[in-house]
Design an enzyme around this catalytic site. Sequence first.
Site, mmCIF file in Angstrom:
data_model
loop_
_atom_site.group_PDB
_atom_site.id
_atom_site.type_symbol
_atom_site.label_atom_id
_atom_site.label_comp_id
_atom_site.label_asym_id
_atom_site.label_seq_id
_atom_site.Cartn_x
_atom_site.Cartn_y
_atom_site.Cartn_z
ATOM 1 N N GLY A 1 4.829 -1.165 3.251
ATOM 2 C CA GLY A 1 3.593 -1.505 3.950
ATOM 3 C C GLY A 1 3.722 -1.798 5.432
ATOM 4 O O GLY A 1 2.781 -1.595 6.192
ATOM 5 N N LYS B 1 -1.873 -14.951 4.461
ATOM 6 C CA LYS B 1 -2.880 -15.599 3.598
ATOM 7 C C LYS B 1 -2.357 -16.979 3.216
ATOM 8 O O LYS B 1 -1.746 -17.136 2.155
ATOM 9 C CB LYS B 1 -3.065 -14.784 2.306
ATOM 10 C CG LYS B 1 -3.614 -13.380 2.464
ATOM 11 C CD LYS B 1 -3.772 -12.757 1.068
ATOM 12 C CE LYS B 1 -4.138 -11.309 1.075
ATOM 13 N NZ LYS B 1 -4.069 -10.702 -0.279
ATOM 14 N N ASP C 1 -1.705 -0.926 1.013
ATOM 15 C CA ASP C 1 -2.164 0.049 0.032
ATOM 16 C C ASP C 1 -2.808 -0.566 -1.196
ATOM 17 O O ASP C 1 -2.633 -1.756 -1.493
ATOM 18 C CB ASP C 1 -0.969 0.879 -0.448
ATOM 19 C CG ASP C 1 -0.024 0.058 -1.323
ATOM 20 O OD1 ASP C 1 0.425 -1.021 -0.875
ATOM 21 O OD2 ASP C 1 0.251 0.475 -2.470
ATOM 22 N N ASP D 1 1.630 -13.126 1.280
ATOM 23 C CA ASP D 1 0.603 -13.549 0.326
ATOM 24 C C ASP D 1 1.161 -14.769 -0.411
ATOM 25 O O ASP D 1 1.054 -15.890 0.080
ATOM 26 C CB ASP D 1 0.323 -12.343 -0.581
ATOM 27 C CG ASP D 1 -0.796 -12.574 -1.569
ATOM 28 O OD1 ASP D 1 -1.728 -13.318 -1.247
ATOM 29 O OD2 ASP D 1 -0.748 -11.996 -2.667
ATOM 30 N N ARG E 1 -3.050 3.699 2.881
ATOM 31 C CA ARG E 1 -2.144 3.234 3.946
ATOM 32 C C ARG E 1 -2.490 3.858 5.289
ATOM 33 O O ARG E 1 -2.199 3.299 6.334
ATOM 34 C CB ARG E 1 -0.695 3.601 3.615
ATOM 35 C CG ARG E 1 -0.114 2.867 2.423
ATOM 36 C CD ARG E 1 1.403 3.045 2.413
ATOM 37 N NE ARG E 1 2.004 2.748 1.125
ATOM 38 C CZ ARG E 1 2.336 1.535 0.705
ATOM 39 N NH1 ARG E 1 2.122 0.490 1.474
ATOM 40 N NH2 ARG E 1 2.891 1.362 -0.472
ATOM 41 N N GLU F 1 6.887 -7.887 8.388
ATOM 42 C CA GLU F 1 6.132 -7.673 7.150
ATOM 43 C C GLU F 1 4.696 -7.294 7.465
ATOM 44 O O GLU F 1 4.172 -7.653 8.520
ATOM 45 C CB GLU F 1 6.122 -8.972 6.317
ATOM 46 C CG GLU F 1 6.944 -8.926 5.055
ATOM 47 C CD GLU F 1 6.442 -7.941 4.004
ATOM 48 O OE1 GLU F 1 5.733 -6.981 4.337
ATOM 49 O OE2 GLU F 1 6.781 -8.137 2.836
ATOM 50 N N ASP F 2 4.056 -6.608 6.537
ATOM 51 C CA ASP F 2 2.629 -6.312 6.710
ATOM 52 C C ASP F 2 1.801 -7.555 6.401
ATOM 53 O O ASP F 2 0.865 -7.890 7.110
ATOM 54 C CB ASP F 2 2.179 -5.128 5.836
ATOM 55 C CG ASP F 2 2.614 -5.237 4.379
ATOM 56 O OD1 ASP F 2 3.290 -6.225 4.002
ATOM 57 O OD2 ASP F 2 2.269 -4.329 3.598
ATOM 58 N N PHE G 1 -8.153 -9.246 -1.104
ATOM 59 C CA PHE G 1 -7.313 -8.059 -1.102
ATOM 60 C C PHE G 1 -7.700 -7.131 0.045
ATOM 61 O O PHE G 1 -8.868 -6.810 0.261
ATOM 62 C CB PHE G 1 -7.400 -7.317 -2.443
ATOM 63 C CG PHE G 1 -6.352 -6.272 -2.576
ATOM 64 C CD1 PHE G 1 -5.025 -6.617 -2.818
ATOM 65 C CD2 PHE G 1 -6.673 -4.927 -2.423
ATOM 66 C CE1 PHE G 1 -4.040 -5.643 -2.910
ATOM 67 C CE2 PHE G 1 -5.691 -3.950 -2.510
ATOM 68 C CZ PHE G 1 -4.381 -4.306 -2.759
HETATM 69 P P1 IMP Z 1 3.955 -11.752 -1.680
HETATM 70 O O1 IMP Z 1 5.350 -11.558 -2.219
HETATM 71 O O2 IMP Z 1 3.009 -12.256 -2.729
HETATM 72 O O3 IMP Z 1 3.900 -12.549 -0.413
HETATM 73 O O4 IMP Z 1 3.377 -10.337 -1.382
HETATM 74 C C1 IMP Z 1 3.831 -9.632 -0.339
HETATM 75 C C2 IMP Z 1 3.664 -8.159 -0.553
HETATM 76 O O5 IMP Z 1 2.594 -7.841 -1.452
HETATM 77 C C3 IMP Z 1 3.303 -7.554 0.755
HETATM 78 O O6 IMP Z 1 4.451 -7.105 1.417
HETATM 79 C C4 IMP Z 1 2.373 -6.426 0.376
HETATM 80 O O7 IMP Z 1 3.116 -5.256 0.190
HETATM 81 C C5 IMP Z 1 1.749 -6.859 -0.914
HETATM 82 N N1 IMP Z 1 0.403 -7.450 -0.691
HETATM 83 C C6 IMP Z 1 0.052 -8.751 -0.621
HETATM 84 N N2 IMP Z 1 -1.249 -8.922 -0.386
HETATM 85 C C7 IMP Z 1 -1.763 -7.671 -0.279
HETATM 86 C C8 IMP Z 1 -3.076 -7.174 0.005
HETATM 87 O O8 IMP Z 1 -4.067 -7.910 0.210
HETATM 88 N N3 IMP Z 1 -3.186 -5.818 0.046
HETATM 89 C C9 IMP Z 1 -2.144 -4.958 -0.152
HETATM 90 N N4 IMP Z 1 -0.899 -5.388 -0.400
HETATM 91 C C10 IMP Z 1 -0.712 -6.733 -0.469
HETATM 92 MG MG MG Z 2 4.960 -5.407 2.245
#
Ligand code: IMP
Ligand code: MG
Length: 180
Positions: free
Chosen positions: A48, A134, A162, A106, A168, A102-103, A155
């Site tokens: 991402g 977030k 994606d 979350d 993307r 990172e993109d 989301f």
């Molecule tokens: P985490 O491990 O929960 O922090 O999630 C991180 C990864 O989940 C990111 O690098 C994204 O690839 C994906 N992700 C988290 N939130 C979103 C979203 O709102 N849309 C798309 N991908 C997300």
């Molecule tokens: Mg990512």
Amino acid sequence: MKTVTYNGLTFKPFITSDQIAKRVGEIAAEITEAFRGRNPLIVCVLNGAFPFASDLFMNLDCDAQIAFVRLQSYAGTESSGEVRQVVGLTESVKGRPVVVVEDIIDTGRTMAKFLADLRAEEPAEIKVATLLFKPDALIEKLTPDYVGFTIPSKFIIGYGLDLDGQARNLKDIYVLNQES
Ligand code: IMP
Ligand code: MG
């Protein structure tokens, strides 16, 4: 800008490409000032983060290098909780300053897992840059150093983000329309 639909879900415009470009330029200027003369390694977390990492890297006005790792924790629109590192870092980071790009952060699980692995390689310093953050969804204890936009726990797709591999290539960022 109009709404877009993927997998039967409707998304509405949220952050424009102009807003993204402006913010990426600001973060690049901050990183340039912080790391000038230290040849930082910019580590892009695939998949991402590739547009953000590319735009950020091209806007750095100092010597820097780029490397790529691939991590995954999402299935559909929910974090799966399990983080798998698919492709590891091949460059030596020992004694070097590293900026992880990172993109989106979350739950923070992906980043926490990767930072633990990265620390074991003994870089001189680690900073984290994320385009989107977030904070309400955060489970892990971590604070990104550079944040493009702080957003609610909804989301998001576009500019690298994606829905099961789709969307993307949208230039703007869209948010899931929860009324649809
Ligand atoms: P985490 O491990 O929960 O922090 O999630 C991180 C990864 O989940 C990111 O690098 C994204 O690839 C994906 N992700 C988290 N939130 C979103 C979203 O709102 N849309 C798309 N991908 C997300
Ligand atoms: Mg990512």
